[in-house]
Write a protein that holds these residues in place. Structure first.
Motif, PDB file in Angstrom:
ATOM      1  N   ALA A   1     -35.181  -9.326  -8.124  1.00 23.29           N
ATOM      2  CA  ALA A   1     -35.104  -8.514  -6.911  1.00 23.29           C
ATOM      3  C   ALA A   1     -36.280  -8.797  -5.973  1.00 23.29           C
ATOM      4  O   ALA A   1     -37.331  -9.295  -6.386  1.00 23.29           O
ATOM      5  CB  ALA A   1     -35.083  -7.038  -7.285  1.00 23.29           C
ATOM      6  N   ILE A   2     -36.086  -8.457  -4.709  1.00 26.99           N
ATOM      7  CA  ILE A   2     -37.165  -8.530  -3.723  1.00 26.99           C
ATOM      8  C   ILE A   2     -38.368  -7.726  -4.220  1.00 26.99           C
ATOM      9  O   ILE A   2     -38.222  -6.638  -4.766  1.00 26.99           O
ATOM     10  CB  ILE A   2     -36.683  -7.977  -2.372  1.00 26.99           C
TER      11      ILE A   2
ATOM     12  N   ASN B   1     -27.598 -12.764 -12.537  1.00 28.01           N
ATOM     13  CA  ASN B   1     -27.935 -12.289 -11.194  1.00 28.01           C
ATOM     14  C   ASN B   1     -29.279 -12.856 -10.711  1.00 28.01           C
ATOM     15  O   ASN B   1     -29.578 -14.019 -10.973  1.00 28.01           O
ATOM     16  CB  ASN B   1     -27.917 -10.761 -11.159  1.00 28.01           C
ATOM     17  N   ASN B   2     -30.095 -12.036 -10.040  1.00 30.35           N
ATOM     18  CA  ASN B   2     -31.315 -12.537  -9.400  1.00 30.35           C
ATOM     19  C   ASN B   2     -32.498 -11.615  -9.661  1.00 30.35           C
ATOM     20  O   ASN B   2     -32.335 -10.426  -9.936  1.00 30.35           O
ATOM     21  CB  ASN B   2     -31.113 -12.635  -7.882  1.00 30.35           C
TER      22      ASN B   2
ATOM     23  N   THR C   1     -33.090  -2.701 -13.294  1.00 29.87           N
ATOM     24  CA  THR C   1     -32.594  -2.876 -11.933  1.00 29.87           C
ATOM     25  C   THR C   1     -33.583  -2.304 -10.933  1.00 29.87           C
ATOM     26  O   THR C   1     -34.615  -1.731 -11.295  1.00 29.87           O
ATOM     27  CB  THR C   1     -31.242  -2.161 -11.765  1.00 29.87           C
ATOM     28  N   ILE C   2     -33.248  -2.422  -9.656  1.00 31.86           N
ATOM     29  CA  ILE C   2     -34.143  -1.969  -8.603  1.00 31.86           C
ATOM     30  C   ILE C   2     -34.299  -0.452  -8.592  1.00 31.86           C
ATOM     31  O   ILE C   2     -35.216   0.075  -7.973  1.00 31.86           O
ATOM     32  CB  ILE C   2     -33.673  -2.463  -7.214  1.00 31.86           C
TER      33      ILE C   2
ATOM     34  N   SER D   1     -40.362  -8.698  -6.626  1.00 28.40           N
ATOM     35  CA  SER D   1     -40.793  -9.211  -7.926  1.00 28.40           C
ATOM     36  C   SER D   1     -41.909 -10.224  -7.709  1.00 28.40           C
ATOM     37  O   SER D   1     -41.890 -10.999  -6.748  1.00 28.40           O
ATOM     38  CB  SER D   1     -39.621  -9.872  -8.659  1.00 28.40           C
TER      39      SER D   1
ATOM     40  N   ALA E   1     -34.274 -12.105  -2.695  1.00 30.31           N
ATOM     41  CA  ALA E   1     -33.892 -12.230  -4.100  1.00 30.31           C
ATOM     42  C   ALA E   1     -33.800 -13.704  -4.481  1.00 30.31           C
ATOM     43  O   ALA E   1     -33.460 -14.567  -3.659  1.00 30.31           O
ATOM     44  CB  ALA E   1     -32.561 -11.531  -4.342  1.00 30.31           C
TER      45      ALA E   1
ATOM     46  N   ASN F   1     -34.378  -6.780 -11.744  1.00 32.22           N
ATOM     47  CA  ASN F   1     -33.158  -7.505 -11.415  1.00 32.22           C
ATOM     48  C   ASN F   1     -32.471  -6.812 -10.250  1.00 32.22           C
ATOM     49  O   ASN F   1     -32.556  -5.586 -10.117  1.00 32.22           O
ATOM     50  CB  ASN F   1     -32.234  -7.553 -12.634  1.00 32.22           C
ATOM     51  N   ASP F   2     -31.786  -7.570  -9.417  1.00 29.10           N
ATOM     52  CA  ASP F   2     -31.167  -6.961  -8.228  1.00 29.10           C
ATOM     53  C   ASP F   2     -29.818  -6.309  -8.505  1.00 29.10           C
ATOM     54  O   ASP F   2     -29.262  -5.646  -7.633  1.00 29.10           O
ATOM     55  CB  ASP F   2     -31.040  -7.992  -7.103  1.00 29.10           C
ATOM     56  N   THR F   3     -29.287  -6.462  -9.739  1.00 29.32           N
ATOM     57  CA  THR F   3     -27.947  -5.949 -10.015  1.00 29.32           C
ATOM     58  C   THR F   3     -27.843  -5.158 -11.317  1.00 29.32           C
ATOM     59  O   THR F   3     -27.315  -4.048 -11.337  1.00 29.32           O
ATOM     60  CB  THR F   3     -26.922  -7.100 -10.056  1.00 29.32           C
TER      61      THR F   3
END
Length: 200
Positions: free
Chosen positions: A190-191, A187-188, A124-125, A193, A47, A70-72
């Motif tokens: 996500a893996i 936030n970040n 989100t993921i 992306s 992330a 987004n990761d969250t």
């Protein structure tokens, strides 16, 4: 290199190397040089809170392609140039939102003297990835402000809503763009992306 209108040969026309180079080779090079060419790409294995690109090459325009989550939490995606975090950006977003229950509605938002350009929204993921496609005009020019135009689709509010956005923005600066930074509003990324910068 410029485009040359190809000549039309007739029967028994002799094709010289010079004629071939002008009418075929050079025109093929022109088509290649004026198509979108990948400058750089990043696919996240961890992330990340931001992604940066340094454009290069003899291109008139840039194309930024973002496929991200987004990761969250759901949040917007922001864009800045040359590490400028001042209130030098304006943007307009027009949104078309489809309700899974059968309805749809449109809305818009403007952002004046902001510290970034909002270029889209990501979920989100647990939701589908958003696709954001942005054109940056005249990035290397030093005599005009920089403008962008693009779209974002689809962003999913859970399982019942879909959103499609049209985006236009403006950076009030005549400097050539040397750095592009993309970051989520919170936030970040996500893996998985992925981010692609093209020139054309």
């Amino acid at each position: 290199m410029t485009w040359t209108t190809p000549f039309t040969p007739t029967n028994n026309t002799t094709i010289t190397s010079s004629s071939y180079n002008t009418n075929a080779r050079d025109n093929l090079n022109f088509l290649h040089d004026n198509s979108w060419q990948l400058i750089s790409s990043q696919v996240l294995s961890v992330a990340a809170g931001s992604i940066s690109f340094s454009p290069a090459g003899n291109f008139k325009n840039l194309k930024l392609l973002v496929i991200a989550r987004n990761d969250t939490a759901d949040t917007y995606v922001c864009l800045t140039f040359n590490s400028d975090n001042g209130t030098n950006y304006d943007a307009l977003r027009i949104q078309q939102i489809f309700n899974g229950g059968g309805g749809s509605f449109a809305s818009g938002a403007s952002y004046v003297s902001d510290s970034y350009i909002q270029i889209g929204v990501i979920g989100t993921i647990s939701e589908g990835q958003s696709l954001i496609d942005i054109i940056i005009s005249g990035w290397a020019d030093t005599d005009k402000h920089k403008s962008i135009i693009g779209e974002m689709s689809p962003y999913s509010y859970g399982s019942t809503f879909l959103e499609h956005d049209l985006i236009t923005g403006w950076w009030r600066n005549t400097a050539a763009i040397t750095t592009i930074v993309i970051f989520p509003g919170a936030n970040n990324f996500a893996i998985g992306s992925s981010f692609y910068l093209y020139g054309g």
